[in-house]
Design an enzyme around this catalytic site. Structure first.
Site, PDB file in Angstrom:
ATOM      1  N   GLU A 200       0.896  -1.256   0.018  1.00 12.07           N
ATOM      2  CA  GLU A 200       0.008   0.153   0.087  1.00 12.07           C
ATOM      3  C   GLU A 200       0.895   1.384  -0.008  1.00 12.07           C
ATOM      4  O   GLU A 200       0.661   2.280   1.004  1.00 12.07           O
ATOM      5  CB  GLU A 200      -0.929   0.006   1.343  1.00 12.07           C
ATOM      6  CG  GLU A 200      -1.852  -1.069   1.167  1.00 12.07           C
ATOM      7  CD  GLU A 200      -3.016  -0.871   2.037  1.00 12.07           C
ATOM      8  OE1 GLU A 200      -2.851  -0.498   3.426  1.00 12.07           O
ATOM      9  OE2 GLU A 200      -4.313  -1.145   1.882  1.00 12.07           O
ATOM     10  N   GLU A 299      -6.074  -7.119  -1.965  1.00 15.61           N
ATOM     11  CA  GLU A 299      -6.695  -7.426  -0.641  1.00 15.61           C
ATOM     12  C   GLU A 299      -8.189  -7.224  -0.706  1.00 15.61           C
ATOM     13  O   GLU A 299      -8.549  -5.920  -1.046  1.00 15.61           O
ATOM     14  CB  GLU A 299      -6.248  -6.896   0.414  1.00 15.61           C
ATOM     15  CG  GLU A 299      -4.841  -6.987   0.903  1.00 15.61           C
ATOM     16  CD  GLU A 299      -4.077  -5.988   2.164  1.00 15.61           C
ATOM     17  OE1 GLU A 299      -4.944  -5.492   2.643  1.00 15.61           O
ATOM     18  OE2 GLU A 299      -3.050  -6.136   1.996  1.00 15.61           O
TER      19      GLU A 299
HETATM   20  C1  IPT Z   1      -4.681  -3.142   4.479  1.00 13.72           C
HETATM   21  C2  IPT Z   1      -3.288  -3.626   4.759  1.00 13.72           C
HETATM   22  O1  IPT Z   1      -2.430  -3.675   3.490  1.00 13.72           O
HETATM   23  C3  IPT Z   1      -3.222  -5.015   5.410  1.00 13.72           C
HETATM   24  O2  IPT Z   1      -1.852  -5.074   5.658  1.00 13.72           O
HETATM   25  C4  IPT Z   1      -3.913  -4.679   6.627  1.00 13.72           C
HETATM   26  O3  IPT Z   1      -3.305  -4.061   7.611  1.00 13.72           O
HETATM   27  C5  IPT Z   1      -5.426  -4.593   6.304  1.00 13.72           C
HETATM   28  O4  IPT Z   1      -5.331  -3.170   5.463  1.00 13.72           O
HETATM   29  C6  IPT Z   1      -6.507  -4.447   7.432  1.00 13.72           C
HETATM   30  O5  IPT Z   1      -6.393  -5.538   8.056  1.00 13.72           O
HETATM   31  S1  IPT Z   1      -4.851  -1.374   4.421  1.00 13.72           S
HETATM   32  C7  IPT Z   1      -6.465  -1.029   3.852  1.00 13.72           C
HETATM   33  C8  IPT Z   1      -7.170  -0.986   5.247  1.00 13.72           C
HETATM   34  C9  IPT Z   1      -6.443   0.296   3.172  1.00 13.72           C
END
Ligand code: IPT
Length: 996
Positions: A200, A299
């Site tokens: 990110e 994700e």
């Molecule tokens: C995303 C992160 O890439 C991941 O590592 C984890 O923290 C996840 O969020 C939340 O569980 S960031 C996203 C909220 C924009």
């Protein structure tokens, strides 16, 4: 060698092509490859076009779930997770590596034992799962420091920028971890197909200039390439903003991907779906931002994290439930998503202090597979319907997403349809039907106008279709079932396969719904199983139309050589589609199921199937007595063999094999923890006047190495300046009284949910009523600080990992601050941590932890006999240890929990750490919560043998504390095919030299 050569060749080829642009940064030459085609020179195993990836030349949709090996530190259980993911119809898992666990001391990379990644790769391969590797170096992931080791707080440069000190700090880690990953790439016969650099890299803060910095990103990418990574690089932009997409210049990745968490992370109103939260613009953004790469959501919300004091993971599982699965995930399919990874599919546990302060011990995440590896959440079953559909629907990837409309395809504007149109009138198309108000709980009746059979109104044989509340359906057109063209189906497809003498198609719908399908070129149908009531059929033009009302009893309709199995959703949940192998090796191909799968109706879980002679072997798990049926088995199969037991098997007139598996819950006993012989010692000897702290680290740096946070005290009291970043810290400040001190005020920091307690000499300051200091006498302040982990480092400039822990400021009235001389301790050895097996974060700075008493067989003979259920009657920290034997039956997966309950509604605040065979597997804070039950996996617990548990009980109240309750409990035992769960190393107590 082979890899190095490949890389060198590729570099040469790129140079020869004359297209590369080079930059120098930190001694590295950074090479920009503006043309993604150049990447094809690196390897030919993983390629892509605008529609999808190809693995070994085969176009396929990658359906993936996120799993963190470090959150389940029992390597022999990884296969269990992979098989449960594979059974969903998924073909990929994405994983992070947590730098903080493998390079706690700068320059010392250590990834053996439970931190070795190779067994994780092996298990993925055994289950037939590809891997996306995400080693950071920054990962976020709700882990301490976002994966940055504590010593990064001392880096004299801004983290996640091109500052040389930061880049240098990452070199050793990436060189090692990427080399390990490189060895397991698909190019070397391993399971890893994609690599994500950074995490990110989307926003910056606080005056960081030069953002986004492509040269920095390219450095991160080249670190990987230089370590031998040849597979494509994929990004995960926090939102669809196009950062580092191909064509954006230096630092661009090969395949652009983004993340999406549309319902966010507040689980306190789990039935509320706020308006406007359903993504509708993903496809148009993709077309603008990265039209040449497969649409990838790296994700997508699979649950939510939950902070200290949060509403608990049951709520998160409810917010992100089976309805969320069908509405949000199927909606993503309307954007022709070709890589979709659900974060998390299995969350696991923040054992041993690995979490960040915004989370507690459980990282269950409300995911489809629960923290105790259970798959009884309905969302798992819903996901299985979807995963298996995508697996047998490659035609989806060849469509073009069209504009959403509430008029063209349906009879009512209450519904919105997004078409995925095939390239010509005989190609497959898909129509994704949702409520115009996506969160609606109404049932809406509709008819469909699809561009088939002369745009007739469907259902053609009368009746209405229904979309229930919080549902979304995918209707297919020109759907190929092994050569038979299903002209359309409103019933949703679970799976299909070719058999020895025909084909099988499995459809499902909700009870109360009416559905219709049309089979091209067919002439007649007959109901070969179940009642024909509610089933109609009619030849219209050259197609045979079949209409049916969904029933809870299975019906099978034969149309020429196509056998259509009609199910209701709840029954469909019991079906599984393992690939049929001859040798137990599962394999990867997406086309495999259509030719070589079997359809198995069972219960809790089906893992694998293989045909050996006339024996059909199935490995499966059961939580109830179950009739197992096999549909579409090769005609040579005669007997069902479950987990190596041959069962009485019958074969019905339709060739369906069935046999019965009896489930009888085993009898086993747990110890009553309350009745165990507990031994105990004071683990805060620091407040005794005789205590000798000469071996402690002097907090005497008149400066800090923390570039983001100047000190306010004469010497730095930041823990990371002295190598302490995990678990409890203790500070001791001594001063010689001038007789005029009247108050001491101090400001500590331990992260969200932390606590502290302080004493002057042996007097608890909480109860101190201002006794007068005697001039010339030495007084010692002891301050215990619960450190909840280091903050994440959300983007360049945030410098969250550098948020100090320890004492930030203090005043001693009447005196200058330097009147106090400070010492501190955290875990014994700091970055030179003691316990190489359990890793660098597992133990903190309490006396008993420094000594290693939390491990099995502490020297407790001399200790007091006293129990945490009696507790202590004043503020302090007490340590308890005991042991018990377990003798649980083999062949059963029995989820065990340590369950803390308060005996009174407003207990005095206390904090407990629970150690199980030396592993810290629970941090309980009585007045904050929400977690009270702590699952501990087999392998950390010895299911057949001795277990040592230890507790630190920190009474924060002057009147002391005792446990309200602590019980070992289990949920339903699962009769399991899982074999070979091995306990991890559990080094026992040994006298530690230099321990103080
Ligand atoms: C995303 C992160 O890439 C991941 O590592 C984890 O923290 C996840 O969020 C939340 O569980 S960031 C996203 C909220 C924009």
């Amino acid at each position: 060698m082979k890899l190095a050569a490949t890389w060198a060749l590729a570099a040469l080829a790129a140079q020869a092509a004359g297209a590369a642009i080079s930059h120098k940064l930190n001694g590295f030459t950074i090479t920009e490859h503006p043309d993604p085609a150049k990447r094809e020179q690196l390897q030919k195993y993983v390629t892509w076009d605008d529609k999808s990836l190809f693995i070994n030349g085969e176009r396929l949709m990658l359906f993936s779930g996120e799993v963190h090996p470090f959150r389940l530190p029992v390597p022999s259980l990884w296969i269990d997770i992979f098989q449960k993911v594979k059974a969903l119809g998924f073909n990929c898992v994405s994983f992070y590596v947590n730098w903080a666990l493998v390079e706690h001391k700068p320059g010392h990379y250590r990834a053996d034992g439970i931190f070795d990644l190779q067994p994780f790769f092996d298990a993925a391969q055994e289950a037939g799962i590809y891997l996306l590797a995400r080693p950071g170096p920054y990962i976020n992931a709700e882990v301490s420091g976002g994966g940055f080791p504590g010593w990064l707080a001392r880096v004299n440069g801004t983290l996640r920028t091109r500052d040389e000190a930061y880049l240098n700090s990452t070199n050793n880690y990436v060189a090692h971890v990427a080399a390990t990953i490189a060895k397991a790439q698909i190019t070397n016969g391993g399971p890893i197909i994609l690599y994500q650099p950074e995490n990110e890299y989307t926003s910056a803060c606080c005056g960081v200039d030069n953002f986004p910095d492509g040269v920095y990103m390219q450095y991160v990418e080249d670190q990987a390439r230089n370590a031998g990574i040849v597979i494509p690089l994929i990004s995960n932009d926090a939102a669809p903003e196009g950062h580092e997409a191909p064509g954006t210049g230096v630092g661009a990745v090969d395949i652009y991907g983004h993340d999406g968490y549309p319902l966010g992370f507040d689980c306190s109103n789990p039935t509320v779906w706020p308006s406007g939260d359903l993504p509708t613009n993903y496809w148009s953004l993709h077309e603008q931002q990265s039209p040449t790469t497969p649409y990838s959501i790296v994700e997508f919300q699979g649950g939510a994290f939950d902070p200290w004091g949060g509403s608990g993971f049951d709520n998160c599982a409810e917010l992100l439930n089976n309805e969320f699965v069908r509405v949000f995930y199927k909606n993503n399919f309307s954007f022709r998503v070709a890589f979709m990874n659900l974060y998390m599919i299995f969350g696991g546990t923040n054992w041993g202090n690995l979490g960040h302060p915004g989370g507690y011990t459980s990282y269950d995440y409300g995911a489809a597979i629960s923290e105790s590896r259970n798959i009884t959440r309905e969302k798992y079953s819903e996901l299985k319907l979807l995963g298996n559909f995508m697996k047998v629907t490659p035609g989806y990837l060849l469509t073009a997403p069209g504009n959403s409309t509430s008029s063209t395809y349906t009879s009512t504007s209450d519904l919105t349809v997004t078409p995925l149109l095939g390239s010509n009138s005989s190609a497959s198309s898909f129509f994704v039907v949702r409520h115009s108000d996506y969160s609606s709980r109404d049932s809406v009746e509709y008819t469909l106008k699809l561009p088939v059979a002369g745009n007739v109104s469907i259902p053609q044989l009368g009746g209405k279709l229904t979309l229930g509340g919080r549902d979304l359906k995918i209707h297919v057109v020109n759907y190929d079932v092994a050569g038979t063209n299903v002209l359309y189906s409103t019933g949703e497809i679970f799976t299909w396969k070719k058999t020895d003498n025909g084909k099988i198609l499995v459809l499902y719908g909700d009870t109360g719904e009416h559905h219709e399908l049309a089979v091209s070129g067919a002439s007649k149908s007959s109901v070969v199983e179940g009642s024909s009531s509610g089933i109609t059929s009619k030849k219209v033009g050259s197609a045979l139309i079949i209409g049916w009302d969904v029933s809870t009893s299975r019906r099978i309709v034969q149309v020429d050589d196509l056998r259509i199995i009609l199910l209701d959703r709840n029954s469909a949940y019991n079906y599984w589609v393992p690939q049929l192998s001859s040798n137990g090796s599962v394999g990867y191909s997406s086309q495999e199921t259509t030719a070589s799968s079997v359809i198995v109706k069972a219960g809790y879980l089906v893992r694998t199937a293989s045909l050996q002679g006339s024996d059909l072997h199935i490995s499966a798990d059961f939580n109830a007595t179950t009739t197992v049926e096999v549909i579409g088995a090769p005609s040579s199969a005669k007997k069902i063999v479950i987990n190596n037991q041959t069962l009485d098997t019958t074969v019905d007139k339709n060739g369906i094999l069935s046999a019965r598996v009896h489930y009888k819950a085993p009898k086993f006993k747990f110890p009553s923890l309350k009745d165990l012989p507990w031994k105990s010692i004071d683990t805060l000897p620091e407040i005794q006047t005789s205590y000798d702290d000469s071996a402690w680290t002097a907090a005497n740096h008149p400066y800090t190495n923390n570039s983001a946070n100047p000190i306010k005290t004469p010497t730095s009291l930041y823990s990371t300046d002295y190598g302490f970043s995990t678990g409890t810290f203790i500070y001791r400040g001594s001063f010689v009284s001038a007789g005029n001190e009247t108050s001491f005020a101090f400001h500590t920091e331990g992260g969200l949910g932390y606590g502290h307690s302080a004493w002057i000499n042996s007097t608890f300051i909480g109860s101190w009523i201002g006794s007068v200091f005697r001039p010339g006498e030495t007084y010692v302040l002891t301050i215990v600080i619960d450190n909840m982990g280091l903050d994440e480092n959300n983007g360049p400039g945030y410098e969250g990992t550098k948020d100090p822990r320890g004492i930030l400021d203090y005043t001693l009235s009447g005196r200058s601050a330097d009147a106090i001389t400070w010492k501190l301790t955290g875990n014994l050895g700091g970055e030179d941590y003691q316990d190489l097996t359990r890793g660098p974060l597992n133990e903190g700075g309490l006396y008993a932890e420094r000594q290693g008493f939390h491990q099995p067989e502490p020297p407790s003979q001399e200790w007091n006999t006293s129990s945490p259920f009696t507790g202590v009657s004043q503020a302090g920290v007490q340590f308890y240890s005991t042991s018990f034997d377990l003798d649980l039956p083999k062949g059963w997966d029995i989820p065990l929990y340590f369950d803390f309950r308060n005996s009174s509604s407003s207990p005095a605040p206390y904090r407990v750490q629970l150690f199980v065979n030396g592993y810290q597997y629970g941090k309980y804070v009585s007045n904050i919560g929400p977690q009270t039950a702590y699952p501990v996996p087999e392998g950390i617990l010895n299911y057949q043998g001795r277990n040592w548990i230890a507790l630190t009980l920190w009474a924060q109240d002057q009147n002391g504390a005792k446990l309200g309750g602590l019980d070992l409990i289990s949920t339903t035992p699962v009769l399991t095919a899982l074999r070979g769960v091995e306990s991890v190393d559990q080094p026992k107590y040994q006298k530690r030299s230099g321990a103080y």
